[in-house]
Write an enzyme that holds these catalytic residues in place. Structure first.
Site, PDB file in Angstrom:
ATOM      1  N   GLY A 184       0.821  -1.193   0.000  1.00 31.96           N
ATOM      2  CA  GLY A 184       0.000   0.000   0.000  1.00 31.96           C
ATOM      3  C   GLY A 184       0.859   1.249   0.000  1.00 31.96           C
ATOM      4  O   GLY A 184       0.397   2.328   0.360  1.00 31.96           O
ATOM      5  N   ARG A 188      -6.705   2.985 -15.556  1.00 31.86           N
ATOM      6  CA  ARG A 188      -6.618   3.622 -14.240  1.00 31.86           C
ATOM      7  C   ARG A 188      -7.336   4.968 -14.110  1.00 31.86           C
ATOM      8  O   ARG A 188      -8.047   5.187 -13.130  1.00 31.86           O
ATOM      9  CB  ARG A 188      -5.155   3.758 -13.799  1.00 31.86           C
ATOM     10  N   TYR A 196     -10.036   4.523 -11.340  1.00 28.46           N
ATOM     11  CA  TYR A 196      -9.669   5.051 -10.025  1.00 28.46           C
ATOM     12  C   TYR A 196      -9.612   6.577  -9.993  1.00 28.46           C
ATOM     13  O   TYR A 196      -9.249   7.152  -8.971  1.00 28.46           O
ATOM     14  CB  TYR A 196      -8.289   4.528  -9.593  1.00 28.46           C
ATOM     15  N   CYS A 208     -15.316   3.977 -28.185  1.00 28.38           N
ATOM     16  CA  CYS A 208     -16.633   4.589 -28.339  1.00 28.38           C
ATOM     17  C   CYS A 208     -17.365   4.578 -27.016  1.00 28.38           C
ATOM     18  O   CYS A 208     -18.327   3.836 -26.791  1.00 28.38           O
ATOM     19  CB  CYS A 208     -17.407   3.887 -29.439  1.00 28.38           C
ATOM     20  N   GLU A 209     -16.849   5.367 -26.124  1.00 30.77           N
ATOM     21  CA  GLU A 209     -17.326   5.520 -24.754  1.00 30.77           C
ATOM     22  C   GLU A 209     -16.392   6.580 -24.167  1.00 30.77           C
ATOM     23  O   GLU A 209     -15.288   6.756 -24.677  1.00 30.77           O
ATOM     24  CB  GLU A 209     -17.133   4.203 -23.998  1.00 30.77           C
ATOM     25  N   TYR A 218      -0.555  -1.905 -12.685  1.00 30.64           N
ATOM     26  CA  TYR A 218      -2.006  -1.968 -12.931  1.00 30.64           C
ATOM     27  C   TYR A 218      -2.383  -1.272 -14.231  1.00 30.64           C
ATOM     28  O   TYR A 218      -3.417  -0.619 -14.323  1.00 30.64           O
ATOM     29  CB  TYR A 218      -2.790  -1.385 -11.742  1.00 30.64           C
TER      30      TYR A 218
HETATM   31  C1  LIG Z   1      -2.484  -5.892  -4.601  1.00 29.49           C
HETATM   32  C2  LIG Z   1      -1.814  -6.436  -3.416  1.00 29.49           C
HETATM   33  C3  LIG Z   1      -0.552  -5.967  -3.035  1.00 29.49           C
HETATM   34  C4  LIG Z   1       0.179  -4.854  -3.743  1.00 29.49           C
HETATM   35  O1  LIG Z   1      -0.361  -3.588  -3.513  1.00 29.49           O
HETATM   36  P1  LIG Z   1       0.365  -2.273  -4.087  1.00 29.49           P
HETATM   37  O2  LIG Z   1      -0.486  -1.163  -3.688  1.00 29.49           O
HETATM   38  O3  LIG Z   1       0.468  -2.428  -5.572  1.00 29.49           O
HETATM   39  O4  LIG Z   1       1.731  -2.224  -3.497  1.00 29.49           O
HETATM   40  C5  LIG Z   1       0.030  -6.558  -1.934  1.00 29.49           C
HETATM   41  N1  LIG Z   1      -0.576  -7.552  -1.242  1.00 29.49           N
HETATM   42  C6  LIG Z   1      -1.790  -8.023  -1.582  1.00 29.49           C
HETATM   43  C7  LIG Z   1      -2.398  -9.124  -0.802  1.00 29.49           C
HETATM   44  C8  LIG Z   1      -2.450  -7.489  -2.684  1.00 29.49           C
HETATM   45  O5  LIG Z   1      -3.659  -7.952  -3.004  1.00 29.49           O
END
Ligand SMILES: *Cc1c(COP(=O)(O)O)cnc(C)c1O
Length: 401
Positions: free
Chosen positions: A218, A298, A302, A328-329, A356
């Site tokens: 994260g 993305r 997001y 086409c959207e 991603y």
């Molecule tokens: C997607 C995911 C990650 C990686 O997350 P990032 O934000 O890309 O670093 C790590 N662990 C699990 C279990 C995930 O599903």
């Protein structure tokens, strides 16, 4: 990778094109390793779902990483790329018990995030140790779509269900070798993250046979100038110290695991596209490019804001453009963004396109998925061919009437 290298790549391989810079991946890997150098046993498991090209996986294996996988197919890709099963962790959510059994036979680490599944698996295979994914219910995510720690999230076993968890472990006699959390993408505040790890330590204390604690990922990366990013160095100092104290109390040197996806590969990626046309309306100048959300989801999925550069005319006078695709959207990549003057045929570089991006690409509008190029040892190497018409027809069955 300078603009000339990127332009050379488009001449050689066409557009739209993904290009990944191996040196950036290595630099991020080194940066994270250094931030946690005080920890005796550190293991970085790259999250395959961010970018799953097999050559990239092989490169990351050479750096010394393991992988985090979420499907049996990702496990197979990892093995094909050279990862030993011991360096693979499988963290499924909502998959069938059959798939979990299949993967457990391959010798990879199993991470379970459902009490029901734990009981079923423990009754069949009490001899196979498992890791437990905990949901500490800490909102670390910067975006509700990518935050997985909240109370009604489908991920992890709630900390409010620990007594039940302990009872299942006792009844099935299953061995718990790890405790895991993944609070979702985009940690903005290291204190919030540390708070979540504190909850995890409290849970970890209750298991006697742990080998590792996995703090997921994260880590937030900056997408444009002035954007926030996780302060990895600060997190390294704070968490390493706390982790080492925990190991002392636990009387064992556990392995600290992270599972970075975005952090390792996002900034390494460039998505290059050509400008098909300029369309001036009464309010907006649109630059229409030869791709869309079929290849780069993305911004639409997001609301992410990627930096876009006109690498064909980097020093031209700037104007405000909305960069849109050919689907086409509605498929807007940027709205009224300052970019140096764009003409038909120019090449735009959409930055931070490593994570991603290709892995979410589709054939929507019956377009071919782009080629992928790896920049390694100062050379541009094709690592995925652009699709052709036969790829669209592959697996389709034309029936007789
Ligand atoms: C997607 C995911 C990650 C990686 O997350 P990032 O934000 O890309 O670093 C790590 N662990 C699990 C279990 C995930 O599903």
């Amino acid at each position: 990778m300078n603009n000339n290298t990127l332009l050379e790549a488009t001449k050689k391989f066409g557009t739209p094109l993904y290009v990944y810079n191996s040196e950036k991946i290595r630099a991020q890997y080194t940066r994270l390793t250094k931030a946690f150098k005080q920890v005796k046993k550190l293991q970085l498991n790259y999250a395959v779902k961010a970018l799953s090209n097999i050559s990239v996986l092989k490169y990351i294996n050479k750096l010394g990483a393991g992988i985090d996988t979420v499907s049996v197919q990702e496990v197979l890709l990892g093995i094909k790329a050279g990862y030993v099963p011991e360096k693979i962790i499988y963290t499924p959510n909502g998959v069938s018990i059959e798939e979990i059994k299949e993967v457990s036979k391959m010798g990879v680490k199993i991470n379970i995030d459902n009490l029901n599944t734990l009981e079923q698996f423990g009754n069949i295979h009490p001899e196979i140790p498992v890791c437990i994914r905990i949901n500490p219910h800490v909102m670390a995510g910067g975006n509700s779509k990518i935050s997985v720690g909240h109370i009604d999230s489908k991920f992890g076993i709630s900390i409010h269900q620990i007594p039940l968890l302990l009872r299942i472990v006792e009844n099935t006699n299953i061995r718990v070798n790890g405790i895991h959390m993944h609070t979702g993408s985009d940690i903005l505040d290291t204190e919030v993250f540390i708070h979540a790890t504190e909850i995890l330590f409290q849970v970890a204390k209750q298991f006697r046979f742990l080998e590792f604690i996995d703090f997921g990922s994260g880590f937030k990366v900056p997408y444009h100038k002035g954007d926030n990013e996780t302060n990895i160095e600060e997190l390294g100092i704070k968490l390493s110290d706390r982790f080492n104290r925990f190991c002392e109390e636990y009387e064992k040197d556990l392995t600290l695991i992270f599972e970075p996806g975005k952090f390792l590969v996002s900034d390494a990626g460039s998505f290059l596209c050509s400008v098909n046309s300029i369309k001036q309306t009464t309010s907006t100048i649109f630059a229409q490019v030869d791709t869309g959300f079929n290849h780069f989801l993305r911004p639409m999925m997001y609301g992410s804001n990627h930096q876009i550069e006109n690498i064909s005319n980097p020093y031209g006078s700037e104007r405000f453009y909305s960069v849109v695709g050919y689907i086409c959207e509605t498929d807007t990549f940027a709205t009224n963004k300052k970019i140096s003057k764009i003409s038909e045929g120019d090449i735009l570089n959409i930055k931070n396109a490593g994570a991603y991006c290709f892995s979410m690409a589709s054939n929507y509008n019956s377009r071919y998925r782009p080629a992928e190029v790896f920049y390694i040892d100062n050379k541009l190497t094709l690592i995925r061919k652009r699709e052709v018409f036969d790829d669209l027809l592959k697996n389709q069955i034309l029936i007789d009437f």
